[in-house]
Scaffold this active site. Structure first.
Site, short mmCIF file in Angstrom:
data_model
loop_
_atom_site.label_atom_id
_atom_site.label_comp_id
_atom_site.label_asym_id
_atom_site.label_seq_id
_atom_site.Cartn_x
_atom_site.Cartn_y
_atom_site.Cartn_z
CB CYS A 1 53.27 39.53 43.30
SG CYS A 1 54.24 38.24 44.10
CG ASP B 1 37.71 35.05 39.52
OD1 ASP B 1 38.44 35.58 38.65
OD2 ASP B 1 38.03 34.95 40.72
CG ASN C 1 36.46 42.96 35.15
OD1 ASN C 1 35.91 43.18 36.23
ND2 ASN C 1 37.50 43.66 34.74
N GLY D 1 41.98 33.16 46.61
CA GLY D 1 42.44 32.54 47.85
C GLY D 1 41.37 32.45 48.91
CB CYS E 1 27.70 51.48 51.86
SG CYS E 1 28.26 53.03 51.10
#
Length: 397
Positions: free
Chosen positions: A241, A95, A141, A74, A217
């Site tokens: 979700c 991705d 991944n 998104g 960090c």
């Protein structure tokens, strides 16, 4: 002919029709050099206007930079589109997810892309928007060991100039494990990056600019989930979700790329942390220093390196200029400033002073009472005439 062969033939036929429809559309050719010419056919005229208006010194340098976008969801997909439309030199997209119809509440992806990998769908769309941009896509991944090493390699050698590192990494992932992976890689490489995120209720978000050694960090002040080593998978409930609003996603993506452009093109102030609360339109800002006892050993190492670099920088010398010369050296007219108040009047005006510690003075004192400043006297007392008599004299004038 079997049913499988018929389906394969049908799929091939549909792909050919789709390709023809794409080719029939208006596709612009590559542009070798950005131009500021104000014509309808110039896709860079509005961007180059920033240079003419004094906002950016050299907007053309945008083509010299490489940005890696990790997570093309998104926020990441909209961020990648913004960079593409701005004319970034090179984009690396990471991705491992696929486009689903459940993603259609967000911007960028289309229903006909359902089933495609997000990086492949993003590249096709972005290449049509701006063919001048160079793309590298990786459908994996980054948190696995093998993929992490390849991810590190592309960050350190995937710049637009062969063998050079990327200029900035944008984290647009939706889980802490991936954020910690990016944090680990950037700490080890000394790579600056910007972390971003949107809350599960979809009404707040943030961006955080991280410079290893200089700023905090992601592990310096970790969220509770990370600090307690809790498995994120145990927090998710079946059939539930996170909420997602295209408005919040787009706002966070806009802040992210605005900060990216300021950092790359060196204009304005780069924000170290900017939050967004949609319910109250609240935008908190802050800057966080690194934790000397950070759990990440590479973060502590970067802190030491940063201190050494700062110590080598020449310290600015501040010289105070003292002007002892008189303002007007010559005075041909012999003009002098004379006080209308006598020394006696000054003494009377000072009044009583309290006993104070040495070096402390009062701002003002109560003037001493005298016959000259006694306001209790009436007009008649001073002149010997009443107020009515004085009024009559004034009227007769």
């Amino acid at each position: 002919m079997s049913s499988i062969e018929e389906l394969q033939k049908k799929v091939k036929q549909l792909e050919e029709e789709l390709e023809k429809s794409r080719q029939s559309g208006a596709v612009r050719t590559k542009i070798s050099q950005m131009s500021s010419e104000v014509v309808d056919s110039n896709p860079y005229s509005r961007l180059m206007a920033l240079k003419r208006m004094g906002i950016v010194d050299d907007y053309e340098k945008i083509r010299d930079y490489t940005v890696a976008v990790v997570g093309v969801g998104g926020v990441g997909s909209v961020a990648a589109e913004m960079l593409t439309r701005c004319g970034i030199g090179k984009l690396l997209l990471f991705d491992y997810d696929k486009v689903e119809l459940a993603n259609m509440n967000r911007l960028f992806y289309q229903p006909n892309q359902a089933g495609m990998s997000k990086v492949e769908a993003a590249e096709r769309t972005l290449r049509e928007i701006n063919p001048d941009v160079i793309f590298e896509i990786y459908n994996y991944n980054i948190t696995t060991m093998d993929n992490f090493q390849h991810f590190m390699d592309r960050i350190s050698h995937g710049g637009i100039t062969d063998g050079k590192p990327v200029d900035l990494v944008l984290s647009c992932v939706d889980n802490f494990e991936a954020r910690m992976t990016i944090n680990t890689a950037c700490n080890e490489l000394g790579q600056s990056w910007i972390e971003s995120g949107v809350s599960e209720n979809a009404v707040s978000g943030h961006i955080q600019f991280i410079v290893p050694g200089d700023t905090s960090c992601f592990a310096c002040a970790p969220p509770l989930v990370v600090a307690t080593h809790t498995d994120e998978k145990t927090l998710k409930r079946e059939g539930v979700c996170a909420a997602s609003l295209p408005t919040t996603m787009a706002i966070v993506a806009g802040f992210l790329i605005q900060n990216t452009l300021k950092y790359l093109l060196k204009f304005g102030n780069v924000t170290y942390y900017l939050g967004y609360n949609a319910l109250k339109d609240f935008f908190p800002m802050m800057a966080m220093k690194p934790n000397p006892e950070c759990d990440d050993c590479n973060c502590r190492k970067q802190q030491e390196e940063f201190k050494k670099r700062e110590a080598l920088k020449p310290k600015p010398v501040v010289v105070e200029e003292v002007d002892t010369a008189p303002l007007h050296d010559e005075n041909p007219f012999e003009i002098e400033i004379v006080s209308e108040t006598t020394e006696e009047e000054l003494k009377q005006a000072e009044g009583e002073k309290p006993q104070l510690t040495e070096g402390v003075t009062v701002a003002y004192t109560k003037p001493a009472k005298s016959a000259t400043n006694d306001t209790s006297a009436t007009v008649g007392d001073v002149s010997g005439q009443s107020l009515d008599e004085l009024m009559k004299q004034m009227q007769s004038l």
